[in-house]
Design a protein around this motif. Sequence first.
Motif, PDB file in Angstrom:
ATOM      1  N   ALA A 175       0.815  -1.223   0.000  1.00  0.00           N
ATOM      2  CA  ALA A 175       0.000   0.000   0.000  1.00  0.00           C
ATOM      3  C   ALA A 175       0.848   1.272   0.000  1.00  0.00           C
ATOM      4  CB  ALA A 175      -0.918   0.004   1.211  1.00  0.00           C
ATOM      5  N   ASP A 176       2.166   1.132  -0.001  1.00  0.00           N
ATOM      6  CA  ASP A 176       3.077   2.285  -0.010  1.00  0.00           C
ATOM      7  C   ASP A 176       2.864   3.182   1.204  1.00  0.00           C
ATOM      8  OD1 ASP A 176       5.233   3.670  -1.132  1.00  0.00           O
ATOM      9  OD2 ASP A 176       3.898   5.128  -2.088  1.00  0.00           O
ATOM     10  N   LEU A 177       2.577   2.585   2.339  1.00  0.00           N
ATOM     11  CA  LEU A 177       2.434   3.337   3.575  1.00  0.00           C
ATOM     12  C   LEU A 177       3.781   3.439   4.287  1.00  0.00           C
ATOM     13  CD1 LEU A 177      -0.822   1.759   5.064  1.00  0.00           C
ATOM     14  CD2 LEU A 177      -0.595   4.054   4.115  1.00  0.00           C
ATOM     15  N   VAL A 178       4.056   4.605   4.861  1.00  0.00           N
ATOM     16  CA  VAL A 178       5.144   4.697   5.820  1.00  0.00           C
ATOM     17  C   VAL A 178       4.791   3.791   6.991  1.00  0.00           C
ATOM     18  CG1 VAL A 178       6.360   6.244   7.408  1.00  0.00           C
ATOM     19  CG2 VAL A 178       5.689   7.063   5.132  1.00  0.00           C
ATOM     20  N   VAL A 179       5.791   3.149   7.583  1.00  0.00           N
ATOM     21  CA  VAL A 179       5.498   2.255   8.706  1.00  0.00           C
ATOM     22  C   VAL A 179       6.469   2.517   9.851  1.00  0.00           C
ATOM     23  CG1 VAL A 179       6.946   0.366   7.843  1.00  0.00           C
ATOM     24  CG2 VAL A 179       5.079  -0.131   9.418  1.00  0.00           C
ATOM     25  N   ALA A 180       5.926   2.506  11.066  1.00  0.00           N
ATOM     26  CA  ALA A 180       6.737   2.563  12.277  1.00  0.00           C
ATOM     27  C   ALA A 180       6.734   1.176  12.889  1.00  0.00           C
ATOM     28  CB  ALA A 180       6.162   3.586  13.259  1.00  0.00           C
ATOM     29  N   LEU A 181       7.898   0.573  12.974  1.00  0.00           N
ATOM     30  CA  LEU A 181       8.032  -0.775  13.512  1.00  0.00           C
ATOM     31  C   LEU A 181       8.411  -0.706  14.987  1.00  0.00           C
ATOM     32  CD1 LEU A 181      10.003  -2.464  10.583  1.00  0.00           C
ATOM     33  CD2 LEU A 181       7.532  -2.529  11.011  1.00  0.00           C
ATOM     34  N   TYR A 182       7.537  -1.222  15.829  1.00  0.00           N
ATOM     35  CA  TYR A 182       7.805  -1.315  17.262  1.00  0.00           C
ATOM     36  C   TYR A 182       8.419  -2.685  17.570  1.00  0.00           C
ATOM     37  CZ  TYR A 182       4.848   2.762  18.532  1.00  0.00           C
ATOM     38  OH  TYR A 182       4.303   4.016  18.682  1.00  0.00           O
ATOM     39  N   ASN A 183       9.143  -2.777  18.683  1.00  0.00           N
ATOM     40  CA  ASN A 183       9.729  -4.046  19.144  1.00  0.00           C
ATOM     41  C   ASN A 183      10.419  -4.789  17.995  1.00  0.00           C
ATOM     42  OD1 ASN A 183       8.426  -3.652  21.743  1.00  0.00           O
ATOM     43  ND2 ASN A 183       6.534  -4.329  20.761  1.00  0.00           N
ATOM     44  N   PRO A 184      11.318  -4.127  17.286  1.00  0.00           N
ATOM     45  CA  PRO A 184      11.831  -4.712  16.046  1.00  0.00           C
ATOM     46  C   PRO A 184      12.780  -5.889  16.216  1.00  0.00           C
ATOM     47  CG  PRO A 184      12.948  -2.656  16.520  1.00  0.00           C
ATOM     48  CD  PRO A 184      11.836  -2.768  17.518  1.00  0.00           C
ATOM     49  N   ARG A 185      13.529  -5.903  17.309  1.00  0.00           N
ATOM     50  CA  ARG A 185      14.528  -6.977  17.456  1.00  0.00           C
ATOM     51  C   ARG A 185      14.887  -7.150  18.923  1.00  0.00           C
ATOM     52  NH1 ARG A 185      19.852  -5.787  14.366  1.00  0.00           N
ATOM     53  NH2 ARG A 185      18.957  -6.860  12.573  1.00  0.00           N
ATOM     54  N   SER A 186      15.011  -8.399  19.337  1.00  0.00           N
ATOM     55  CA  SER A 186      15.508  -8.710  20.670  1.00  0.00           C
ATOM     56  C   SER A 186      16.677  -9.677  20.522  1.00  0.00           C
ATOM     57  CB  SER A 186      14.412  -9.335  21.534  1.00  0.00           C
ATOM     58  OG  SER A 186      14.062 -10.631  21.062  1.00  0.00           O
ATOM     59  N   LYS A 187      17.306 -10.040  21.631  1.00  0.00           N
ATOM     60  CA  LYS A 187      18.456 -10.947  21.564  1.00  0.00           C
ATOM     61  C   LYS A 187      18.056 -12.301  20.994  1.00  0.00           C
ATOM     62  CE  LYS A 187      20.989  -8.796  25.383  1.00  0.00           C
ATOM     63  NZ  LYS A 187      21.549  -8.996  26.742  1.00  0.00           N
TER      64      LYS A 187
END
Length: 214
Positions: A125-137
């Motif tokens: 959809a060509d939306l800007v996205v904010a990714l939360y909790n992107p990576r953990s150990k």
Amino acid sequence: MVVGYTRYLEAIADLTGGKELVSSGMTQEVERCRCALQRAAAGDVVALVSSGDPGIYGMAGLALELAAAEQIGVPIEIVPGVTAASAAAAVLGAPLMLDFAAISLSDLLVPWETIRGRLQAVAAADLVVALYNPRSKKRVRHLEEAAAIFRAARTDQTPVGIVTAAGQQNQHVVTTDLGRLLDQDVDMRSVVIVGNSTTRWIGGRMVTARGYDV
């Protein structure tokens, strides 16, 4: 009385002097919420603390659900705050000026198959996205798969901003692009904002055009 995740209560220690504090660790949200509701039902004035905005990946929804499920009839006031996406966007510039989505990559409460489908829909959809909790150990592949999904729909030059510990003294900011996203340091405190086809860097600031004639 103030109830909250241990780290959050530590962050507001200057505001809670003389108050009874009830804290607990991660994954104990239901217990914290139940404690707050029960004490409120007993007549105490209780603050249930979230980070950011309590209605965005916070405790507001759980409080309302639990109060209804356990028939705890207390008034609940939801006080808005600044969610991490807004805080990160302000540091980066103005990447959320047009339609955008917020997606958590944590699959503790939502199956990864569902999250993957949402990522694919947002990318298409060509939306800007904010990714939360992107990576953990322990959880690395989720961000790798998210990056692959967006790279299939957008160029590697698509602007990406990463803000870790937004608004805190140890805040860290990285400006990069989609092709180099996985080379960056990203953890659970980071918010990753992936731009769309109109997002660009203007004087070092990440800006998504809203469509004005300038």
